[in-house]
Each structure stands twice: as C-alpha cells, then as structure tokens.
Design a protein around this motif. Structure first.
Motif, short mmCIF file in Angstrom:
data_model
loop_
_atom_site.label_atom_id
_atom_site.label_comp_id
_atom_site.label_asym_id
_atom_site.label_seq_id
_atom_site.Cartn_x
_atom_site.Cartn_y
_atom_site.Cartn_z
N VAL A 115 -65.31 12.21 32.83
CA VAL A 115 -64.62 10.96 33.14
C VAL A 115 -63.16 11.11 32.72
O VAL A 115 -62.86 11.80 31.74
N GLU A 116 -62.28 10.47 33.48
CA GLU A 116 -60.85 10.56 33.20
C GLU A 116 -60.22 9.18 33.41
O GLU A 116 -60.45 8.54 34.43
N ALA A 117 -59.43 8.75 32.45
CA ALA A 117 -58.62 7.54 32.62
C ALA A 117 -57.43 7.90 33.51
O ALA A 117 -56.70 8.85 33.23
N GLU A 118 -57.24 7.12 34.58
CA GLU A 118 -56.17 7.43 35.53
C GLU A 118 -55.53 6.14 36.06
O GLU A 118 -56.08 5.05 35.88
N PHE A 119 -54.40 6.30 36.71
CA PHE A 119 -53.84 5.22 37.51
C PHE A 119 -54.11 5.54 38.98
O PHE A 119 -53.82 6.66 39.43
N ALA A 120 -54.69 4.58 39.69
CA ALA A 120 -54.97 4.76 41.12
C ALA A 120 -53.99 3.93 41.92
O ALA A 120 -53.80 2.73 41.66
N VAL A 121 -53.37 4.55 42.89
CA VAL A 121 -52.39 3.91 43.77
C VAL A 121 -53.04 3.57 45.10
O VAL A 121 -53.70 4.42 45.71
N ARG A 122 -52.86 2.32 45.53
CA ARG A 122 -53.29 1.94 46.89
C ARG A 122 -52.11 2.17 47.83
O ARG A 122 -50.99 1.73 47.56
N ILE A 123 -52.37 2.89 48.92
CA ILE A 123 -51.31 3.29 49.84
C ILE A 123 -50.95 2.14 50.78
O ILE A 123 -51.83 1.46 51.33
N ALA A 124 -49.65 1.93 50.98
CA ALA A 124 -49.15 0.77 51.70
C ALA A 124 -49.10 0.96 53.21
O ALA A 124 -49.22 -0.02 53.96
N ALA A 125 -48.89 2.19 53.67
CA ALA A 125 -48.67 2.42 55.10
C ALA A 125 -49.13 3.81 55.48
O ALA A 125 -49.24 4.69 54.63
N ASP A 126 -49.42 3.99 56.77
CA ASP A 126 -49.80 5.30 57.26
C ASP A 126 -48.64 6.28 57.10
O ASP A 126 -47.49 5.96 57.43
N ALA A 127 -48.94 7.46 56.59
CA ALA A 127 -47.92 8.51 56.48
C ALA A 127 -47.79 9.23 57.82
O ALA A 127 -48.78 9.42 58.53
N PRO A 128 -46.57 9.62 58.19
CA PRO A 128 -46.40 10.36 59.45
C PRO A 128 -47.17 11.67 59.45
O PRO A 128 -47.31 12.33 58.42
N ALA A 129 -47.68 12.03 60.60
CA ALA A 129 -48.46 13.27 60.72
C ALA A 129 -47.59 14.51 60.79
O ALA A 129 -48.11 15.63 60.72
N ASP A 130 -46.27 14.32 60.94
CA ASP A 130 -45.38 15.48 61.10
C ASP A 130 -44.39 15.65 59.95
O ASP A 130 -43.50 16.48 60.03
N LYS A 131 -44.55 14.88 58.88
CA LYS A 131 -43.65 15.03 57.73
C LYS A 131 -44.40 15.77 56.63
O LYS A 131 -45.44 15.30 56.16
N LEU A 132 -43.88 16.92 56.22
CA LEU A 132 -44.58 17.79 55.29
C LEU A 132 -44.10 17.71 53.86
O LEU A 132 -44.77 18.21 52.96
N ASP A 133 -42.94 17.11 53.63
CA ASP A 133 -42.39 17.09 52.28
C ASP A 133 -41.90 15.70 51.91
O ASP A 133 -41.36 14.98 52.76
N TYR A 134 -42.11 15.35 50.65
CA TYR A 134 -41.72 14.04 50.13
C TYR A 134 -41.11 14.20 48.74
O TYR A 134 -41.63 14.96 47.92
N SER A 135 -40.07 13.44 48.48
CA SER A 135 -39.55 13.32 47.13
C SER A 135 -40.31 12.19 46.44
O SER A 135 -40.93 11.35 47.10
N PRO A 136 -40.28 12.12 45.11
CA PRO A 136 -40.91 10.98 44.44
C PRO A 136 -40.35 9.64 44.91
O PRO A 136 -41.11 8.67 45.03
N ALA A 137 -39.05 9.58 45.19
CA ALA A 137 -38.47 8.32 45.66
C ALA A 137 -39.05 7.93 47.02
O ALA A 137 -39.34 6.76 47.28
N GLU A 138 -39.23 8.91 47.91
CA GLU A 138 -39.84 8.62 49.21
C GLU A 138 -41.30 8.20 49.04
O GLU A 138 -41.80 7.30 49.72
N ALA A 139 -41.98 8.86 48.12
CA ALA A 139 -43.39 8.53 47.88
C ALA A 139 -43.55 7.12 47.34
O ALA A 139 -44.53 6.43 47.66
N ALA A 140 -42.61 6.67 46.53
CA ALA A 140 -42.70 5.35 45.92
C ALA A 140 -42.79 4.25 46.98
O ALA A 140 -43.40 3.20 46.76
N ALA A 141 -42.19 4.49 48.15
CA ALA A 141 -42.22 3.50 49.22
C ALA A 141 -43.62 3.32 49.79
O ALA A 141 -43.89 2.32 50.49
N PHE A 142 -44.52 4.25 49.53
CA PHE A 142 -45.89 4.17 50.04
C PHE A 142 -46.84 3.51 49.03
O PHE A 142 -48.04 3.40 49.31
N ILE A 143 -46.32 3.07 47.91
CA ILE A 143 -47.17 2.48 46.87
C ILE A 143 -47.26 0.97 47.06
O ILE A 143 -46.27 0.25 46.88
#
Length: 279
Positions: A115-143
């Motif tokens: 068992v592991e204590a974690e933070f689970a993020v619910r994703i806000a929007a579909d990610a593009p199928a053709d984008k392969l790289d994300y910065s943390p700032a870009e990822a934050a928009a999907f939270i």
C-alpha cells in the motif's frame, strides 16, 4: 499474442516472441490470481522492452484503462535507464472510492502486495494524440482535482521489488488498484501542505509529503501524459493519475491491516485480502 511497440522509444532488446510470452504469462497469472516466483523469461534490461511487455499485456487484459500510476526509478538507475519515473495502467475495475468504511486491499497469494499513500489527480481534458512532450506547467492545465489516495501496488511477481523498475514496469506497472479519497481543497497548493502517514498493524511505517515527489505533482502528471501517448493511450478526461509514493512502498501480507492518513482528512483503513481469479 500480438506485440505492441510503444511510440518514440528505442527498439526493444528482446525479440517479439519473448516479449509476447512474458506478457501472456503475466496476463494468465493475474487472471488466475497465481503468484510467480521468478520473471517469466529474460529480465528486460531497458524500459523500452519493459513497456513493450506492459503494453502487450494491457492490450490483452479484459478491462478498460482508467488511468496510470507513476513511480520512481531508483536514483542509482536513472542514468542507465534514461528516466526518473515509469508508469503503469490502472484498470477501471480496480478503482474504488473511499466512503469511510473498511477497505480491502487485494494481494495475490504467492505474489507481491503493498500500500502507498499518494495524491491522485483527476484529468480535466483529453490529451492530444500527437503531442509527445509536456512540461510540468503544461501538465498542470490538465489537473481538474487532486485527491488523497491509496495505491494498492503489487501483482503476481513475488520478487518484483528485488528485480527493479524494469520488472515493475513490465508486470502491469506493479499496480493492483487505486482507492480515491477526499478531494483536497486548493488543488496542488493544498496537497503540498499535507502530511501523509501509513500504519500497518498499528505501527507507523512511513511519513512523507509531496516533497518526496521530484518536481512535485505536476511533474508526475507530465510523465504520465508523455508516456501514455507513447503507449498509444493518451490520457482522457475523467481518468486518474496516481502521482507517486509519499511515504514509501509498504509491503503488506494477506490478513494485515493498514491505515493511511492525510492531515485533516478522514483516514482510509482496511485489510489485505486474497485476490480472487478474474472473471
């Protein structure tokens, strides 16, 4: 079994029949809730090969992917494997909402459970199928939201921890389920202020916080976004990302009780039970 090759990774170093055999063995062991005392075949030397096994097994598993767990590569292996984290699938049938009642943590007899204590993020929007790289700032928009959570780690492979991250990646990411607790007010900033603790058998086995996640929650989500699309399964709105162990990976045996707490939130408590064969 047809081998699935991830996008944008180096070619696997094991032949397709070897990858297919390992994937088939993992699927059969998980379906029958039977432990494995050794890796079925050569241990992958690299994450590209491990992901090929994982993706092939995931395609054969009779359930939808509801999200991804993110886990650390031990710092001593980061340079050799070219990664700080790896991901693994969380299947829809293994996601449970904590409602204040007693929980069950399924463990395959003869396999590995934790068992592991974690933070689970619910994703806000579909990610593009053709984008392969994300910065943390870009990822934050999907939270969309951050929740307290418990990853039920483990699977059929008993020595998975000793074998290391390529084994964990290959065997369904070493994930058995996700228990989603309370939403955290303030999102990432609110989560950053919390302290988590895990107790097994009434004894504290680990204390930690988001400070244990290199780069924080958004950096873990960025890895999930990058790798999920490479595995041909870009993240979708409503899916979950379990962002990494806050207090460590805590082994648990069938019959043992665990209690996972987060500052100011309702504790999540339960008992490890024997996993049953899948329908």
């Amino acid at each position: 079994m047809t081998v699935t090759h991830p996008i944008g990774l180096s070619a696997p170093t094991l032949a397709d029949p070897v990858i297919a055999e390992a994937a088939a063995r993992f699927v059969a062991a998980r379906r029958s809730a039977t432990g494995l005392d050794a890796f079925p075949g050569p241990l992958p030397a690299d994450l590209a090969t491990a992901y090929a096994i994982q993706a092939t097994a995931t395609a054969a598993w009779p359930d939808e992917v509801a999200g991804w767990k993110v886990a650390r590569v031990p710092p001593a292996l980061e340079e050799a494997l070219g990664a700080m984290r790896y991901i693994g699938p969380i299947f829809a049938g293994t996601v449970e909402a904590a409602d204040g009642g007693a929980l069950s943590f399924p463990v395959i007899a003869g396999g590995f459970g934790a068992v592991e204590a974690e933070f689970a993020v619910r994703i806000a929007a579909d990610a593009p199928a053709d984008k392969l790289d994300y910065s943390p700032a870009e990822a934050a928009a999907f939270i969309a939201a951050v929740h307290a959570a418990v990853e039920v780690a483990g699977g059929p492979l008993a020595p998975v921890n000793e074998l290391g991250p390529t084994a964990s990646t290959a065997v369904f990411g070493n994930n058995s389920g996700l228990i989603v607790g309370e939403e955290i007010a303030g999102g990432i900033e609110g989560a950053d202020a919390l302290r988590a603790e895990v107790l097994i058998g009434g004894q504290s086995v680990g204390v930690g916080s988001a400070a244990k996640l290199p780069g924080g929650i958004a950096a873990a989500v960025a890895v999930a976004l990058r790798m999920a699309v490479r595995l041909g399964r870009p993240l979708k709105a409503g899916q979950w990302v379990s962002t990494g162990a806050l207090t460590g990976v805590h082994s648990i045996a069938i019959g043992q009780q665990a209690r996972i707490t987060f500052t100011g939130l309702a504790p999540m408590s339960g008992t490890a039970v024997a996993a049953v064969p899948a329908a």
